[in-house]
Design an enzyme around this catalytic site. Sequence first.
Site, mmCIF file in Angstrom:
data_model
loop_
_atom_site.group_PDB
_atom_site.id
_atom_site.type_symbol
_atom_site.label_atom_id
_atom_site.label_comp_id
_atom_site.label_asym_id
_atom_site.label_seq_id
_atom_site.Cartn_x
_atom_site.Cartn_y
_atom_site.Cartn_z
ATOM 1 N N LYS A 52 0.730 -1.275 -0.060
ATOM 2 C CA LYS A 52 -0.091 -0.153 0.109
ATOM 3 C C LYS A 52 0.901 1.487 0.128
ATOM 4 O O LYS A 52 0.470 2.132 -0.851
ATOM 5 C CB LYS A 52 -0.853 -0.172 1.097
ATOM 6 C CG LYS A 52 -2.148 -1.144 1.149
ATOM 7 C CD LYS A 52 -2.757 -1.302 2.522
ATOM 8 C CE LYS A 52 -3.788 -2.688 2.277
ATOM 9 N NZ LYS A 52 -4.661 -2.796 3.392
ATOM 10 N N GLN A 96 -4.425 -1.513 9.852
ATOM 11 C CA GLN A 96 -4.603 -2.893 9.094
ATOM 12 C C GLN A 96 -4.886 -3.879 10.223
ATOM 13 O O GLN A 96 -4.564 -4.108 11.414
ATOM 14 C CB GLN A 96 -2.782 -3.161 8.900
ATOM 15 C CG GLN A 96 -2.860 -4.605 8.019
ATOM 16 C CD GLN A 96 -3.576 -4.372 6.630
ATOM 17 O OE1 GLN A 96 -3.800 -3.527 6.113
ATOM 18 N NE2 GLN A 96 -3.913 -5.669 5.962
ATOM 19 N N ASP A 119 -10.919 2.892 4.408
ATOM 20 C CA ASP A 119 -11.044 1.363 4.347
ATOM 21 C C ASP A 119 -12.541 1.276 4.127
ATOM 22 O O ASP A 119 -13.150 0.080 4.013
ATOM 23 C CB ASP A 119 -10.622 0.672 5.507
ATOM 24 C CG ASP A 119 -9.304 -0.094 5.412
ATOM 25 O OD1 ASP A 119 -9.274 -0.633 4.194
ATOM 26 O OD2 ASP A 119 -8.610 -0.225 6.201
HETATM 27 N N1 GUN Z 1 -6.749 -7.089 6.442
HETATM 28 C C1 GUN Z 1 -7.372 -7.436 5.481
HETATM 29 N N2 GUN Z 1 -7.674 -6.987 4.429
HETATM 30 C C2 GUN Z 1 -7.970 -5.834 5.004
HETATM 31 C C3 GUN Z 1 -8.188 -4.330 4.526
HETATM 32 O O1 GUN Z 1 -8.762 -4.328 3.307
HETATM 33 N N3 GUN Z 1 -7.889 -3.210 5.272
HETATM 34 C C4 GUN Z 1 -7.160 -3.554 6.319
HETATM 35 N N4 GUN Z 1 -7.037 -2.153 7.202
HETATM 36 N N5 GUN Z 1 -6.826 -4.504 6.852
HETATM 37 C C5 GUN Z 1 -7.226 -5.716 6.066
#
Ligand code: GUN
Length: 294
Positions: A52, A96, A119
């Site tokens: 990311k 995350q 998110d």
């Molecule tokens: N863990 C697995 N997928 C995601 C996501 O799309 N965003 C976040 N913040 N954590 C995750």
Amino acid sequence: MTLLDGKKISNDIKDEIAAEVQQMKSRGERVPHLAAVIVGSDGASLTYVGSKVRACERVGFESTLKQLPESTSEAELLELVAALNADPEIDGYIVQLPLPKHIDEQKVLMAVHPDKDVDGFHPANFGKMALELETFISATPFGIIELLQRYGVETSGKHAVVIGRSHIVGRPISILLSQKGPAGNATVTLAHSRTSNLPELCRQADIIVSALGVPKFLKADMVKEGVVVIDVGITRVPDPSRERGYYICGDVDFEGVSPKASYITPVPGGVGPMTIAMLLKNTLLARQRHGGRG
Ligand code: GUN
């Protein structure tokens, strides 16, 4: 069979976003700034967050990585969340998941300001998504919709079977596919661990979205000819013969299923890269919505 090439489409989207950022720069505007919070050192989470942050660089965004030790308390994390909410330089941020067990995930996600929740996990944003109001749609379901749309896959009037009812993927994609609008108007069955006749349901499906996390779960005898298959699985399967010690495996037995499919996503290179592209898209949206501040 057409491969739904998430890698290619995500690169197209990143190019579009990068062009937008160039225009912002040429107008003398501040570029979008994404922050990512990670607690602990889970290998997969570190990989995802690293991707990311690299993606931000690729499109010209600012990025900040906040890496906290596993021992971080819930109160300390909530303090950081409050600081990010108040920081005018940060347009959007993600925490995350998963978080360590001693931290209440829901409490943390609810503390994220909805305007910075790129998110789309905050209840206010999830609720707006369900009501078809302007919001941040979670990156993975948003990426699936975008992929279907860009390949012109017909969803209207089709029977979609979604396998898995997680808050991040299964539940939201089941809502989006049933909504009016692009890549919508499907008749949706949301299947989960208590579903009794899954193979039979899958054989009736025109579209299958599998977000289960069980390697090669979906086999050729569970799908009909011409099915559209979206594989959201990204399980790390141990493999000592590989340098990394594992390989990434989807929910779909690609070799068996792909000859019967009209469209199918590969793993890797399907939904995964789309998720990152849509997170960038949400961050750009956050910047545009916060325009007055910067
Ligand atoms: N863990 C697995 N997928 C995601 C996501 O799309 N965003 C976040 N913040 N954590 C995750």
